[in-house]
Each structure stands twice: as structure tokens, then as C-alpha cells.
Design a protein around this motif. Structure first.
Motif, PDB file in Angstrom:
ATOM      1  N   LEU A   1       6.529  13.582   3.325  1.00 33.47           N
ATOM      2  CA  LEU A   1       5.799  14.221   4.418  1.00 33.47           C
ATOM      3  C   LEU A   1       5.418  13.210   5.494  1.00 33.47           C
ATOM      4  N   LEU A   2       4.939  12.047   5.072  1.00 30.22           N
ATOM      5  CA  LEU A   2       4.601  11.005   6.048  1.00 30.22           C
ATOM      6  C   LEU A   2       5.836  10.575   6.835  1.00 30.22           C
ATOM      7  N   MET A   3       6.957  10.448   6.121  1.00 31.58           N
ATOM      8  CA  MET A   3       8.199  10.085   6.795  1.00 31.58           C
ATOM      9  C   MET A   3       8.634  11.167   7.773  1.00 31.58           C
ATOM     10  N   ALA A   4       8.502  12.426   7.366  1.00 35.71           N
ATOM     11  CA  ALA A   4       8.926  13.534   8.221  1.00 35.71           C
ATOM     12  C   ALA A   4       8.085  13.605   9.492  1.00 35.71           C
TER      13      ALA A   4
ATOM     14  N   PRO B   1       0.655   4.002  14.960  1.00 41.21           N
ATOM     15  CA  PRO B   1      -0.249   4.372  13.860  1.00 41.21           C
ATOM     16  C   PRO B   1       0.450   5.162  12.754  1.00 41.21           C
ATOM     17  N   LEU B   2       1.363   6.054  13.129  1.00 42.41           N
ATOM     18  CA  LEU B   2       2.079   6.839  12.123  1.00 42.41           C
ATOM     19  C   LEU B   2       2.990   5.954  11.282  1.00 42.41           C
ATOM     20  N   ALA B   3       3.653   4.999  11.930  1.00 45.08           N
ATOM     21  CA  ALA B   3       4.514   4.075  11.190  1.00 45.08           C
ATOM     22  C   ALA B   3       3.692   3.219  10.237  1.00 45.08           C
ATOM     23  N   MET B   4       2.559   2.742  10.707  1.00 43.00           N
ATOM     24  CA  MET B   4       1.716   1.895   9.861  1.00 43.00           C
ATOM     25  C   MET B   4       1.195   2.665   8.654  1.00 43.00           C
ATOM     26  N   SER B   5       0.800   3.907   8.857  1.00 40.68           N
ATOM     27  CA  SER B   5       0.313   4.720   7.742  1.00 40.68           C
ATOM     28  C   SER B   5       1.390   4.899   6.685  1.00 40.68           C
ATOM     29  N   THR B   6       2.617   5.126   7.125  1.00 37.30           N
ATOM     30  CA  THR B   6       3.729   5.322   6.196  1.00 37.30           C
ATOM     31  C   THR B   6       4.019   4.051   5.415  1.00 37.30           C
TER      32      THR B   6
ATOM     33  N   VAL C   1       1.955   1.446   4.834  1.00 39.94           N
ATOM     34  CA  VAL C   1       0.841   1.113   3.940  1.00 39.94           C
ATOM     35  C   VAL C   1       0.851   2.022   2.715  1.00 39.94           C
ATOM     36  N   TYR C   2       1.116   3.304   2.912  1.00 42.72           N
ATOM     37  CA  TYR C   2       1.165   4.218   1.765  1.00 42.72           C
ATOM     38  C   TYR C   2       2.282   3.818   0.801  1.00 42.72           C
ATOM     39  N   PHE C   3       3.425   3.416   1.341  1.00 41.55           N
ATOM     40  CA  PHE C   3       4.521   2.990   0.477  1.00 41.55           C
ATOM     41  C   PHE C   3       4.138   1.750  -0.327  1.00 41.55           C
ATOM     42  N   ILE C   4       3.511   0.775   0.322  1.00 39.17           N
ATOM     43  CA  ILE C   4       3.108  -0.445  -0.384  1.00 39.17           C
ATOM     44  C   ILE C   4       2.124  -0.117  -1.505  1.00 39.17           C
ATOM     45  N   ASN C   5       1.186   0.769  -1.222  1.00 37.49           N
ATOM     46  CA  ASN C   5       0.153   1.081  -2.207  1.00 37.49           C
ATOM     47  C   ASN C   5       0.652   1.952  -3.356  1.00 37.49           C
ATOM     48  N   HIS C   6       1.701   2.730  -3.137  1.00 36.87           N
ATOM     49  CA  HIS C   6       2.135   3.706  -4.148  1.00 36.87           C
ATOM     50  C   HIS C   6       3.573   3.486  -4.615  1.00 36.87           C
ATOM     51  N   ARG C   7       4.135   2.340  -4.314  1.00 36.46           N
ATOM     52  CA  ARG C   7       5.554   2.140  -4.618  1.00 36.46           C
ATOM     53  C   ARG C   7       5.843   2.115  -6.116  1.00 36.46           C
TER      54      ARG C   7
ATOM     55  N   TYR D   1      -3.911  -2.753   0.057  1.00 41.37           N
ATOM     56  CA  TYR D   1      -4.752  -2.262  -1.035  1.00 41.37           C
ATOM     57  C   TYR D   1      -6.188  -2.023  -0.564  1.00 41.37           C
ATOM     58  N   ASN D   2      -6.658  -2.853   0.361  1.00 42.86           N
ATOM     59  CA  ASN D   2      -8.034  -2.716   0.850  1.00 42.86           C
ATOM     60  C   ASN D   2      -8.256  -1.438   1.649  1.00 42.86           C
ATOM     61  N   LEU D   3      -7.179  -0.842   2.141  1.00 46.88           N
ATOM     62  CA  LEU D   3      -7.320   0.388   2.923  1.00 46.88           C
ATOM     63  C   LEU D   3      -7.459   1.625   2.041  1.00 46.88           C
ATOM     64  N   HIS D   4      -6.988   1.552   0.798  1.00 49.58           N
ATOM     65  CA  HIS D   4      -7.082   2.677  -0.147  1.00 49.58           C
ATOM     66  C   HIS D   4      -6.390   3.932   0.388  1.00 49.58           C
ATOM     67  N   TRP D   5      -5.300   3.756   1.093  1.00 50.07           N
ATOM     68  CA  TRP D   5      -4.549   4.914   1.590  1.00 50.07           C
ATOM     69  C   TRP D   5      -3.581   5.396   0.516  1.00 50.07           C
TER      70      TRP D   5
END
Length: 367
Positions: free
Chosen positions: A142-145, A180-185, A187-193, A363-367
Motif C-alpha cells: 500500500l505504501l508503495m502504491a 515524505p512518501l518515499a521516506m515513509s516507505t 523507513v517502514y521497509f527498514i523497520n519491518h524487513r 527504529y527510533n521513528l517506530h513506523w
């Protein structure tokens, strides 16, 4: 040649009687002096003269209603821009001062308006997308889309957008929404990979780490051809839609897509789970769409010149070289011995060694 043949055609010289089908010599119109075509000087080169693409146009008000004329464009003459060309003597100190100020301002605004949980909207945005499904794979897609739709959508609206608000203003709008949308995507990948279902685990295989590292390193030489014009990215210089032709473009006309595929395959092989696969699928699909959309936009902007370059380049790496449509210069390596590629090398190595810092910050962002 076609205009000469038409001007000497019997159907052009004579009025044919519909009843008798024979020419009446007294009705022959006076012939106008033949004008020598104004060919490009580049055609005087014996090699280029044998590789000419003729683009047909219609000349109005001819004696037979319309006549085809030919506008020659040499296939081997350079039509695009020299990729990664950089002249230090042409740089202005004031431009790079502006760039530094703009970059600092953008990072400050990004932190306040998006990253900082107490003031920004980033946390609320990621949480809202995550709440749609408890699956990290679905959230990743969804973030990618969302990013792909906004990024490619704004790119498609570039021409009317620039006419409406100006080139610099549209670049600011484009970057201000996409970043901002790219950064969110990311960061989410790093945190949940590592949150997905593990499908294979081969990180201990000898040589795999080196293979993944080398693949990722090479991918960055494909990924960022557009960032050679940093002053345009920051709208210090007026942004342009470039038609590149040299350097990495000789290998593939869409290096960003190729680089992204290499990066995705390498990281999916290393991580080996469903989150990595979902991220890779989203990224690759986005860039495959970019291949079609990019060619479409360049064709609209550059017309004949792009069609010629399209014929002598390829989407698949090395395809045009192997089938003879692209001839590499003997000093081709010099097209890579340039400051932008040195900068990419340094930044790529820096990003690798900064992995621990990037991960801890995410990790500090908790996204």
C-alpha cells in the motif's frame, strides 16, 4: 530525392485528359528552378551519410494536392545530451551556496512537518496505512502504491503543471510531496524487513554477502542518472526534461529500472522473506510502468530525436550493443571517468558504512 522525383513526374508535368488520357503539351506549366536541399553539415561525413533517417512531412499547396518532403536526421549523429558531463569551470559558487541553503531548509521542513512525531504527520500517515491490514506485506504494498501513484502521476502532469505554475514551482511541489512518501516507505521497509514469513535462509552461504554487496554497489550506478543535475533537482537551475544519450544510456535507456531490479533481487535473495518480496514486487512494477511512461513523455517532448535514439538504444541492458544498433566508442570508459560517477562511488560506499546509523534512526521513528 522524393521531391525531385515528384517534380519530374509525368503526372505533375502534364494535365491528363480524362477522356483521351494523353498529355497536351501546350498545358505544360513552367518549371520552377530546383533548389538544392539544405542538408545538415554532419551529412558530409562519409560514414554518417549512409545512415540517414528520413522523416516525412506534407507540403501544402502543391499541384497534386500534397507532396511528401523529407527531413533527414543522421542516425549516428548525437541528438541527445552527454550524460554525466560536468565542467568545474562552468560552476558558480553562488549556485552551490543556494543549493546548500535549499537542502538545509528542505531537511529542516521535512523533520518538522513529517519526521518529528510531536509536530509532523509522518507517524499518523504510516499508522493509518498500517491499520488497514495487520499484514506488513500488505502495508508495504500500500505504501508503495501510494508513492508510485503520486510520483508517476505528478511526473505525467509535468508539462501542464510547468505551464500553469512554472518549472521551478512545479519541481518544488513534486519534491515536496514525493519526498515524505518515499521516506515513509523506506523507513517502514527498514523497520519491518524481517517481519514476514521466512522462505529461505542462505545468509551463511560463502560468497553470498560479497555478491549482494557488489550487486547493490553496481545498482547505484544505474539508479541515479538524473541526480547528475543536482542544481536542477533543487530548482536552483531551471529544471529540464533531459534526453540523455551517452554513458550508462548506451547500455540501457532506462538505467533506473535496471538498477532497481538489481537492488531488489540482491536484497530479496539476502533477506529471503515475504516482506522483501512484496517490497521488490512493488518497486519493480513501479519502475516497469516508468519505462512505458518515460518513453511516452520523451516522445511527446522530443519527437523525431527521441525516436532515433530509441532505435539505437534498448531497455534490456546491452541488447542494442549486441545486435549492432549501438556502437561503443573506443574510449567509452572515459564517459564514466567523470566527477558525478566519483560522487556516486563515494556516496554508495558511505551509505554502506552508514547502514547501522540508518537502521537506528529508522527504529527510533517506530513506523
Amino acid at each position: 530525392m522524393a521531391s525531385l522525383l515528384l517534380s519530374t513526374s509525368p503526372f505533375h508535368l502534364y494535365n491528363i485528359s480524362p477522356r483521351h488520357g494523353i498529355p497536351f503539351l501546350h498545358s505544360i506549366p513552367a518549371l520552377k528552378p530546383f533548389k538544392r536541399p539544405n542538408f545538415s553539415p554532419v551529412l558530409s561525413h562519409p560514414k554518417l551519410a549512409t545512415h540517414v533517417v528520413y522523416h516525412r512531412t506534407i507540403a501544402k499547396s502543391s499541384s497534386i494536392g500534397s507532396r511528401e518532403t523529407e527531413d533527414p536526421i543522421p542516425e549516428e549523429s548525437p541528438l541527445g545530451e552527454d550524460s554525466a558531463a560536468f565542467q568545474l569551470s562552468a560552476q558558480k559558487l553562488s549556485s552551490w551556496v543556494y543549493f546548500t541553503v535549499i537542502l538545509g531548509s528542505v531537511l529542516f521542513a521535512l523533520n518538522v512537518l513529517w519526521i518529528d512525531p510531536s509536530t509532523g504527520f509522518g507517524t499518523a500517515f504510516v499508522d493509518s496505512i498500517s491499520s488497514i491490514s495487520g499484514s506488513p506485506e500488505v502495508t508495504m504494498l500500500l505504501l508503495m502504491a501510494i508513492f508510485a501513484t503520486v510520483h508517476s502521476g505528478l511526473a505525467s502532469l509535468r508539462d501542464p503543471g510547468e505551464k500553469l505554475i512554472g518549472k521551478r514551482a512545479f519541481r518544488v511541489l513534486f519534491s515536496g510531496i514525493s519526498l515524505p512518501l518515499a521516506m515513509s516507505t523506506v523507513v517502514y521497509f527498514i523497520n519491518h524487513r524481517y517481519d514476514g514469513t521466512q522462505l529461505w535462509q542462505i545468509q551463511t552461504v560463502p560468497g553470498l554477502h560479497e555478491l549482494v554487496w557488489l550487486s547493490s554497489f553496481v545498482s547505484f550506478f544505474f539508479l541515479y542518472p538524473s541526480t547528475f543535475n543536482l542544481l536542477e533537482v533543487a530548482a536552483v537551475d531551471e529544471p529540464k526534461m533531459h534526453l540523455w544519450e551517452t554513458g550508462i544510456m548506451r547500455i540501457t535507456r532506462h538505467p533506473q529500472m535496471v538498477g532497481q531490479v538489481i537492488w531488489c533481487l540482491a536484497h530479496t535473495l539476502w533477506i529471503g522473506n515475504t516482506v522483501a518480496i512484496s517490497a521488490s514486487v512493488g518497486l519493480i512494477l513501479h519502475h516497469l510502468f516508468g519505462v512505458w511512461n518515460g518513453d511516452r513523455r520523451l516522445a511527446i517532448r522530443y519527437g523525431k530525436s527521441f525516436e532515433v535514439i530509441k532505435k539505437r538504444t534498448s531497455v534490456i541492458p546491452f541488447a542494442a550493443i549486441l545486435d549492432g544498433r549501438q556502437e561503443l566508442p573506443t574510449d567509452y570508459y572515459k564517459e564514466f571517468l567523470r566527477l558525478p560517477y566519483v560522487a556516486i562511488t563515494i556516496l554508495t560506499l558511505g551509505a554502506y558504512f552508514a547502514h547501522p546509523l540508518m537502521q537506528s534512526s529508522s527504529y527510533n521513528l517506530h513506523w
